[in-house]
Design an enzyme around this catalytic site. Structure first.
Site, PDB file in Angstrom:
ATOM      1  N   ASP A 169      -8.295   1.921   6.954  1.00 53.77           N
ATOM      2  CA  ASP A 169      -7.651   2.189   4.979  1.00 53.77           C
ATOM      3  C   ASP A 169      -6.874   1.064   4.564  1.00 53.77           C
ATOM      4  OD1 ASP A 169      -9.131   4.297   4.368  1.00 53.77           O
ATOM      5  OD2 ASP A 169      -7.055   5.427   3.848  1.00 53.77           O
ATOM      6  N   GLU A 190       0.628  -1.080   0.033  1.00 49.55           N
ATOM      7  CA  GLU A 190       0.352   0.319   0.351  1.00 49.55           C
ATOM      8  C   GLU A 190       1.123   0.895   0.043  1.00 49.55           C
ATOM      9  OE1 GLU A 190      -2.155   0.538   3.826  1.00 49.55           O
ATOM     10  OE2 GLU A 190      -3.383   2.216   3.198  1.00 49.55           O
ATOM     11  N   ASP A 210      -4.195  -0.063   9.666  1.00 48.32           N
ATOM     12  CA  ASP A 210      -5.158   0.759  10.034  1.00 48.32           C
ATOM     13  C   ASP A 210      -6.688   0.699   9.535  1.00 48.32           C
ATOM     14  OD1 ASP A 210      -4.934   1.776   7.821  1.00 48.32           O
ATOM     15  OD2 ASP A 210      -4.100   3.886   8.331  1.00 48.32           O
ATOM     16  N   ASP A 233      -1.402  -1.086   5.627  1.00 54.10           N
ATOM     17  CA  ASP A 233      -1.202  -0.428   6.911  1.00 54.10           C
ATOM     18  C   ASP A 233      -2.379  -1.036   7.863  1.00 54.10           C
ATOM     19  OD1 ASP A 233       1.240   1.389   6.060  1.00 54.10           O
ATOM     20  OD2 ASP A 233      -0.650   2.792   5.640  1.00 54.10           O
TER      21      ASP A 233
END
Ligand code: 2B7
Length: 663
Positions: A517, A440, A515, A513
């Site tokens: 997203d 990403e 998180d 990541d």
């Protein structure tokens, strides 16, 4: 003890059970967590058999604090009278004679489930202890079995009666109660998984209309949430409605077909959605058949023929038009197909395909006749027309996609031009050893390119969020730059043309990541693989990389922590005066750190993506990735835990060991 009274014949019987302990894999496939759960399914299946053959309507499953599991049904009660040739009580035969299940099944039941048909004796052999209570003829009977070491021979004697069949007292109850403790010397992990058990019981409740299945996990701290009841008066019709919760149904009514031919019973529940994928889930005697087989073939043949004939009769297809393909009629279809078969033969690598050839014509005849009736009914004309119209559009889209796909295939074979500057390929020649990291963001992509071992690790950075493919036709997916790069990089084609033969990487590792997203990007990629490269997942090539969440440093001593529990351990170990860094994204790590923590095979953690329960994966994919907001919000607020699941915890080498056990 009873063992002293055994004659030669019985000793042989007991030797039989020891064979199960010598080679548990032969009987339950594996001694991993999956094998542990097979024990429970074996007992549950017996209870469900009693119910589905009309002798019981309640089944209770309890996971106890001591690690044991118990199953109860309110059926006829296992036979307790003396077996005519063996001279021991029926229950004792059932629990001590290998494959007794099979013999009993044929006499007592028309149809029977059972994962491998190995029976209750295998469960007994692989348990530290097992008890069975039978409530029959106003009498409560009990018999207990243990697997213990014989001090004289130093050998474990498997599933031996701890005593004779006892009469405990009078009772007004009816049925059978079995409780067992899986042996921790056999199983790597003896903890039953709450959700795994709950999901299977829910599935069984859908498949067995009206059976009330109560599940209690006494190990849970909160008494409120310990017990769940699954009972569906609509059976597979309710199941289809549940599977379609995240989708937009085209018609409110669910088409229900049911019939019997010779000894084959077949039921199907069908509902169309505005989605593009085909969700056909088939079962034989309550066992999922993800690889299909003769029942599915018969169903599909009847379905395609009936709808093509209808389309012509209704003038929706003209004389010059070609027939529509089966897959065109199945676009957006959600269907649960269940079949009851005597002596089912399961074939294929994972025994997930029905082999019995007599089932195909039987199912075909039942479905044809039932579907013709449905199509004849005036009140169904609108729905039938909508289905055919949708299929015609699907055929057009399929043709458009075929052209684009052929172009892509040519492009990926002839030139790697679209990849220049994006993919950093590796030098290794052996595809099995090569790894593709899908990373990403450009900055993390840059670190990964510098940190990697270029001999076997390739990096494909993703710019921004990829397209959510759940509600897109293949031609739209192929128009997307990021997916084109991915398809070209993997080299194995897409959708129907996908073939593992041409795959360039043994491991495809998603690195995003930790998180929300990142979770979304991961979900989009997994949806893409699920819908267009399913074999990549089912053959175990897809992994999720695990970057650490924290770095704890004291002097030159560095510990990386991958979740909060590890963080607590690390800070405890460090004592006073450490520094703590929380990584917000992969981009914050320098190339060496990224290599050390996330890419180095000797240290990193990877989670392999599997599809244990295809129906549930499909349902969740549409709930989470589809365009209906309500079910998604409900799901997320119910499961709003972004902490890592337990599965994330094993380092890769350990995971590999567990995998071997699992296959
Ligand atoms: C294949 C073997 C295991 N069996 C019977 C009869 C009733 C019955 C069972 C059962 C799981 C946990 C509680 C038949 C079948 C043995 O033969 S097994 N109920 N329930 C069960 O195992 N539940 C039976 C004919 C007449 N009377 C009873």
């Amino acid at each position: 003890m009873a063992s002293q009274t055994y004659n030669a014949g019985n000793i042989q019987v007991l030797e039989g059970l020891e064979a199960v302990r010598m080679r548990p894999g032969m009987y339950i496939g594996t001694t991993s967590s999956r094998g542990l759960h097979h024990l429970l399914w074996e007992i549950v299946d017996n209870a469900i058999d009693e119910a589905s053959n009309g002798f019981a309507d309640e089944v209770t499953v309890t996971l106890h604090k001591d690690g044991s599991a118990s199953v109860w049904d309110n059926g006829r009660g296992m036979p307790v009278d003396t077996h005519p040739t063996m001279g021991i009580p029926g229950v004792e035969v059932i629990f001590t004679v290998l494959h007794a299940g099979g013999k009993f099944n044929n006499e007592n039941y028309d149809y029977s489930g059972g994962l491998h048909g190995v029976g209750a004796s295998v469960v007994n052999a692989l348990s530290k202890w097992l008890t069975v209570d039978v409530f029959l003829n106003w009498t409560h009977y009990r018999m207990a079995f243990t697997s213990e070491m014989n001090p004289a021979t130093h050998k474990v004697e498997a599933g031996k009666p701890a005593g004779p069949l006892e009469i405990i007292g009078n009772t007004r109850k009816k049925g059978t109660l079995v409780r067992f403790l899986p042996d921790d010397e056999i199983f790597e992990d003896v903890k039953f998984h709450t959700e795994t058990v709950a999901r299977r019981l829910q599935e069984l409740a859908y498949l067995n209309k009206g059976v009330r299945i109560t599940f209690t996990d006494e190990r849970l701290p909160d008494p409120e949430s310990r017990t769940r009841v699954f009972c569906y008066d609509g059976g597979i019709t309710d199941y289809v409605r549940y599977l379609n919760a995240g989708k937009n149904a085209l018609q409110e009514d669910i088409i229900y077909l049911e019939g019997r031919r010779d000894s084959v019973i077949c039921r199907a529940a069908i509902q169309y959605t505005d989605g593009f994928s085909e969700s056909l889930f088939s079962y034989v005697n309550n066992i999922n058949t993800p690889e299909g087989g003769s029942h599915e073939t018969g169903f599909k043949a009847a379905f395609t023929k009936c709808f093509n004939d209808y389309a012509r009769k209704a003038g929706l297809l003209k004389e010059k038009d070609n027939n529509l393909a089966g897959e065109d009629f199945r676009e957006g279809l959600t269907c649960v197909l269940t079949t009851m078969v005597k002596n089912p033969q399961f074939e294929g690598q994972t025994k997930g395909r029905l082999g019995n050839s007599e089932v195909r014509p039987a199912v075909e005849a039942i479905v044809s006749q039932q579907l013709l009736d449905w199509l004849d009914n005036l009140k169904n004309q609108e729905a039938a027309t909508a289905i055919v119209t949708k299929a015609i559009r699907a055929a057009q889209a399929r043709e458009a996609a075929r052209k684009t796909r052929d172009n892509i295939r040519k492009a990926s074979q002839l030139e790697a031009a679209p990849l220049v500057g994006k993919l950093a390929s590796c030098t290794g020649r052996k595809w099995e050893d090569n790894e593709l990291f899908i990373v990403e963001g450009d900055s993390a992509g840059g670190s990964a390119k510098q940190g990697r071992d270029r001999r076997f690790q390739a990096i494909l950075p993703l710019r921004g969020k990829p397209l959510n493919v759940e509600k897109k036709h293949l031609d739209q997916v192929l128009a997307n730059e990021e997916f084109r790069s991915l398809i070209t990089a993997l080299g194995a084609g897409i959708d129907e043309s996908f073939s593992l033969d041409n795959l360039k990487y043994g491991k495809v590792i998603i690195l995003s990541d930790a998180d929300q997203d990142g979770a979304h990007i991961r979900a989009i990629l997994l949806t893409f693989f699920l819908r267009y490269m399913k074999d990549l997942i089912t053959n175990g090539h897809v992994y999720i990389g695990m970057p650490p969440l924290y770095k704890v440093q004291k002097g030159s001593n560095v510990i990386y922590a991958y979740d909060d529990r590890e963080l607590a351990k690390a800070t405890r170990a460090a004592g006073k005066g450490y520094t703590l860094q929380r990584y917000k994204g992969l981009g914050e790590m320098n190339p060496e750190q990224l290599w050390e923590t996330t890419m180095d095979p000797s240290q990193r953690k990877l989670m392999r993506v599997t599809i244990e329960d295809a129906a549930e994966v499909d349902r969740l994919t549409t709930v989470l990735m589809g365009d209906k907001v309500e079910p998604r919000r409900d799901y997320i607020s119910e499961h709003a835990d972004f902490n890592r699941p337990d599965d994330f915890e094993l380092p890769e080498h350990q995971q590999a060991g567990r995998r071997e056990g699992g296959e």
